[in-house]
Design a protein around this motif. Structure first.
Motif, PDB file in Angstrom:
ATOM      1  N   TRP A  98      56.746  19.814   2.309  1.00 46.80           N
ATOM      2  CA  TRP A  98      56.375  19.709   0.892  1.00 46.80           C
ATOM      3  C   TRP A  98      55.266  20.708   0.565  1.00 46.80           C
ATOM      4  CZ3 TRP A  98      51.727  17.923  -1.468  1.00 46.80           C
ATOM      5  CH2 TRP A  98      51.821  17.699  -2.862  1.00 46.80           C
ATOM      6  N   LEU A  99      54.265  20.761   1.426  1.00 45.34           N
ATOM      7  CA  LEU A  99      53.173  21.709   1.212  1.00 45.34           C
ATOM      8  C   LEU A  99      53.677  23.147   1.215  1.00 45.34           C
ATOM      9  CD1 LEU A  99      50.030  20.620   3.276  1.00 45.34           C
ATOM     10  CD2 LEU A  99      50.253  20.782   0.788  1.00 45.34           C
ATOM     11  N   LEU A 100      54.491  23.485   2.203  1.00 47.05           N
ATOM     12  CA  LEU A 100      55.000  24.851   2.303  1.00 47.05           C
ATOM     13  C   LEU A 100      55.782  25.249   1.053  1.00 47.05           C
ATOM     14  CD1 LEU A 100      56.187  24.966   6.030  1.00 47.05           C
ATOM     15  CD2 LEU A 100      54.200  26.123   5.032  1.00 47.05           C
ATOM     16  N   GLY A 101      56.456  24.297   0.457  1.00 44.90           N
ATOM     17  CA  GLY A 101      57.219  24.575  -0.750  1.00 44.90           C
ATOM     18  C   GLY A 101      56.355  24.819  -1.979  1.00 44.90           C
ATOM     19  N   GLY A 116      50.092  33.520   1.805  1.00 40.99           N
ATOM     20  CA  GLY A 116      48.709  33.764   2.172  1.00 40.99           C
ATOM     21  C   GLY A 116      47.702  32.779   1.611  1.00 40.99           C
ATOM     22  N   SER A 117      48.129  31.546   1.364  1.00 37.98           N
ATOM     23  CA  SER A 117      47.227  30.541   0.807  1.00 37.98           C
ATOM     24  C   SER A 117      46.181  30.097   1.829  1.00 37.98           C
ATOM     25  CB  SER A 117      48.023  29.316   0.345  1.00 37.98           C
ATOM     26  OG  SER A 117      48.812  29.624  -0.792  1.00 37.98           O
ATOM     27  N   ARG A 118      45.049  29.601   1.324  1.00 41.55           N
ATOM     28  CA  ARG A 118      43.994  29.047   2.180  1.00 41.55           C
ATOM     29  C   ARG A 118      44.168  27.534   2.264  1.00 41.55           C
ATOM     30  NH1 ARG A 118      38.321  29.551   1.269  1.00 41.55           N
ATOM     31  NH2 ARG A 118      38.125  29.618   3.535  1.00 41.55           N
ATOM     32  N   VAL A 119      44.173  27.021   3.504  1.00 42.68           N
ATOM     33  CA  VAL A 119      44.397  25.594   3.726  1.00 42.68           C
ATOM     34  C   VAL A 119      43.304  25.048   4.641  1.00 42.68           C
ATOM     35  CG1 VAL A 119      46.022  23.825   4.502  1.00 42.68           C
ATOM     36  CG2 VAL A 119      46.892  25.982   3.537  1.00 42.68           C
ATOM     37  N   LEU A 127      51.560  25.758   9.390  1.00 44.68           N
ATOM     38  CA  LEU A 127      51.043  26.497   8.238  1.00 44.68           C
ATOM     39  C   LEU A 127      50.686  27.932   8.606  1.00 44.68           C
ATOM     40  CD1 LEU A 127      48.835  23.585   6.907  1.00 44.68           C
ATOM     41  CD2 LEU A 127      50.843  24.528   5.747  1.00 44.68           C
ATOM     42  N   ALA A 128      50.085  28.126   9.775  1.00 40.14           N
ATOM     43  CA  ALA A 128      49.727  29.486  10.197  1.00 40.14           C
ATOM     44  C   ALA A 128      50.969  30.323  10.474  1.00 40.14           C
ATOM     45  CB  ALA A 128      48.831  29.428  11.432  1.00 40.14           C
ATOM     46  N   ASP A 129      51.989  29.709  11.065  1.00 32.85           N
ATOM     47  CA  ASP A 129      53.239  30.421  11.335  1.00 32.85           C
ATOM     48  C   ASP A 129      53.902  30.889  10.039  1.00 32.85           C
ATOM     49  OD1 ASP A 129      52.933  30.157  14.038  1.00 32.85           O
ATOM     50  OD2 ASP A 129      54.391  28.523  14.263  1.00 32.85           O
ATOM     51  N   ALA A 130      53.641  30.166   8.948  1.00 29.07           N
ATOM     52  CA  ALA A 130      54.208  30.533   7.651  1.00 29.07           C
ATOM     53  C   ALA A 130      53.365  31.577   6.929  1.00 29.07           C
ATOM     54  CB  ALA A 130      54.359  29.287   6.770  1.00 29.07           C
ATOM     55  N   GLY A 131      52.291  32.041   7.584  1.00 31.99           N
ATOM     56  CA  GLY A 131      51.490  33.116   7.019  1.00 31.99           C
ATOM     57  C   GLY A 131      50.279  32.678   6.231  1.00 31.99           C
ATOM     58  N   HIS A 132      49.920  31.392   6.320  1.00 28.38           N
ATOM     59  CA  HIS A 132      48.778  30.907   5.562  1.00 28.38           C
ATOM     60  C   HIS A 132      47.493  30.980   6.392  1.00 28.38           C
ATOM     61  CE1 HIS A 132      51.534  29.807   2.450  1.00 28.38           C
ATOM     62  NE2 HIS A 132      52.209  29.012   3.265  1.00 28.38           N
ATOM     63  N   GLU A 133      46.366  31.039   5.698  1.00 28.27           N
ATOM     64  CA  GLU A 133      45.046  31.107   6.328  1.00 28.27           C
ATOM     65  C   GLU A 133      44.526  29.682   6.506  1.00 28.27           C
ATOM     66  OE1 GLU A 133      40.542  32.641   5.209  1.00 28.27           O
ATOM     67  OE2 GLU A 133      42.264  33.440   4.098  1.00 28.27           O
ATOM     68  N   PRO A 175      46.168  30.428  17.951  1.00 27.24           N
ATOM     69  CA  PRO A 175      45.179  31.497  17.783  1.00 27.24           C
ATOM     70  C   PRO A 175      45.187  32.139  16.398  1.00 27.24           C
ATOM     71  CG  PRO A 175      47.028  32.235  19.147  1.00 27.24           C
ATOM     72  CD  PRO A 175      47.192  30.756  18.964  1.00 27.24           C
ATOM     73  N   ARG A 176      46.232  31.919  15.626  1.00 29.48           N
ATOM     74  CA  ARG A 176      46.299  32.507  14.281  1.00 29.48           C
ATOM     75  C   ARG A 176      45.446  31.748  13.271  1.00 29.48           C
ATOM     76  NH1 ARG A 176      50.504  31.791  16.792  1.00 29.48           N
ATOM     77  NH2 ARG A 176      51.055  29.866  15.701  1.00 29.48           N
ATOM     78  N   ALA A 177      45.005  30.535  13.629  1.00 29.30           N
ATOM     79  CA  ALA A 177      44.146  29.738  12.753  1.00 29.30           C
ATOM     80  C   ALA A 177      42.708  29.767  13.272  1.00 29.30           C
ATOM     81  CB  ALA A 177      44.660  28.302  12.678  1.00 29.30           C
ATOM     82  N   THR A 178      41.794  29.294  12.446  1.00 32.35           N
ATOM     83  CA  THR A 178      40.376  29.191  12.812  1.00 32.35           C
ATOM     84  C   THR A 178      40.000  27.724  12.908  1.00 32.35           C
ATOM     85  OG1 THR A 178      39.856  31.257  11.656  1.00 32.35           O
ATOM     86  CG2 THR A 178      38.020  29.764  12.112  1.00 32.35           C
ATOM     87  N   PHE A 179      39.286  27.357  13.960  1.00 36.04           N
ATOM     88  CA  PHE A 179      38.903  25.958  14.157  1.00 36.04           C
ATOM     89  C   PHE A 179      37.396  25.856  14.343  1.00 36.04           C
ATOM     90  CE2 PHE A 179      43.272  26.418  15.504  1.00 36.04           C
ATOM     91  CZ  PHE A 179      43.879  25.378  14.814  1.00 36.04           C
ATOM     92  N   ARG A 180      36.846  24.787  13.791  1.00 34.76           N
ATOM     93  CA  ARG A 180      35.400  24.586  13.827  1.00 34.76           C
ATOM     94  C   ARG A 180      35.093  23.178  14.330  1.00 34.76           C
ATOM     95  NH1 ARG A 180      31.228  25.123   8.671  1.00 34.76           N
ATOM     96  NH2 ARG A 180      29.366  24.390   9.766  1.00 34.76           N
ATOM     97  N   HIS A 181      34.202  23.094  15.316  1.00 32.15           N
ATOM     98  CA  HIS A 181      33.756  21.796  15.819  1.00 32.15           C
ATOM     99  C   HIS A 181      32.640  21.290  14.915  1.00 32.15           C
ATOM    100  CE1 HIS A 181      31.128  19.469  18.859  1.00 32.15           C
ATOM    101  NE2 HIS A 181      31.984  18.644  18.282  1.00 32.15           N
ATOM    102  N   ALA A 182      32.953  20.290  14.092  1.00 30.98           N
ATOM    103  CA  ALA A 182      31.965  19.770  13.144  1.00 30.98           C
ATOM    104  C   ALA A 182      32.467  18.457  12.566  1.00 30.98           C
ATOM    105  CB  ALA A 182      31.720  20.769  12.011  1.00 30.98           C
ATOM    106  N   ASP A 183      31.542  17.703  12.017  1.00 26.08           N
ATOM    107  CA  ASP A 183      31.866  16.494  11.258  1.00 26.08           C
ATOM    108  C   ASP A 183      32.075  16.923   9.811  1.00 26.08           C
ATOM    109  OD1 ASP A 183      31.659  14.068   9.704  1.00 26.08           O
ATOM    110  OD2 ASP A 183      30.667  13.122  11.419  1.00 26.08           O
TER     111      ASP A 183
END
Length: 212
Positions: A37-40, A45-48, A63-69, A88-96
């Motif tokens: 649903w989201l991909l549609g 290049g959307s930010r998620v 989402l990253a495989d579909a080209g989104h940030e 590796p195509r996405a960015t991850f952050r350790h945080a609350d």
């Protein structure tokens, strides 16, 4: 300042589960359908923002495989390490997420899959309101939770003691609307994790948008 005890308890549970959690929930058809649903709805290049991003699969990877940030945030350092290596195509952050500065109108979509359940009710309301504000007008938010009228309730989750807080289904819908979201549809399913100690549980998926 976020309630550190709740955050630490959540981190400990998911640090211990690691890839076991991914395997147990990988076959959730409702989760995969919500991503479709989201991909549609997303422009190229959307930010998620992925709140409680876990191992990065299936949400961030899809989402990253579909080209989104994709920016994933998780309280568990083990999960963040796994996600960073697996997606590796996405960015991850350790945080609350309760302590992460969020710029208003900076994301096209937000994913909140089962990541509020170990927060007090007041925090759940505040976080969802903040997440709604991060959306651009017309943006999308998917919220998944276990609907139940419980507060700091002791349960066993995949063989581990957990304290859960949630709302009955109508309360979850009311929470989303109070945050300024339009609830486009809701899906109720029963799901059994693929785990020896996995018990069947109700899942509620809300498909929401921020009115333009």
């Amino acid at each position: 300042m976020a309630d550190e005890e709740h955050g630490q308890r959540a981190a400990a549970v998911f640090d211990a589960l690691g890839l076991t959690y991914e395997k147990a929930f990988a076959h959730s058809e409702a989760h995969l359908a919500s991503l479709e649903w989201l991909l549609g709805r997303l422009a190229p290049g959307s930010r998620v923002l992925d709140v409680g991003s876990g191992t990065g699969r299936p949400t961030a990877s899809t989402l990253a495989d579909a080209g989104h940030e994709v920016l994933g945030v998780d309280v568990s350092p083990v999960m963040v390490d796994l996600a960073t290596r697996q997606v590796p195509r996405a960015t991850f952050r350790h945080a609350d997420i309760r302590e992460v500065p969020l710029e208003e109108g900076s994301f096209d979509a937000v994913c909140v899959y089962f990541s509020l359940l170990q927060m007090p009710r007041a925090d759940q309301s505040e976080v969802l309101t903040r997440l709604a504000r991060t959306l651009r007008p017309g943006g999308s938010l998917v919220l998944a939770t276990v609907p139940a009228d419980v507060e700091d309730f002791a349960i066993e989750f995949m063989g581990r003691p957990v304290r859960a807080t949630s709302f009955a289904a109508e309360g979850v819908v009311a929470l989303a609307r109070a945050a300024g979201l339009a609830v486009e549809s809701e899906q109720h399913v029963e799901f059994t994790p693929d785990h020896p100690d996995g018990a069947t549980e109700p899942h509620l998926f809300l498909y929401c948008t921020l009115p333009a």
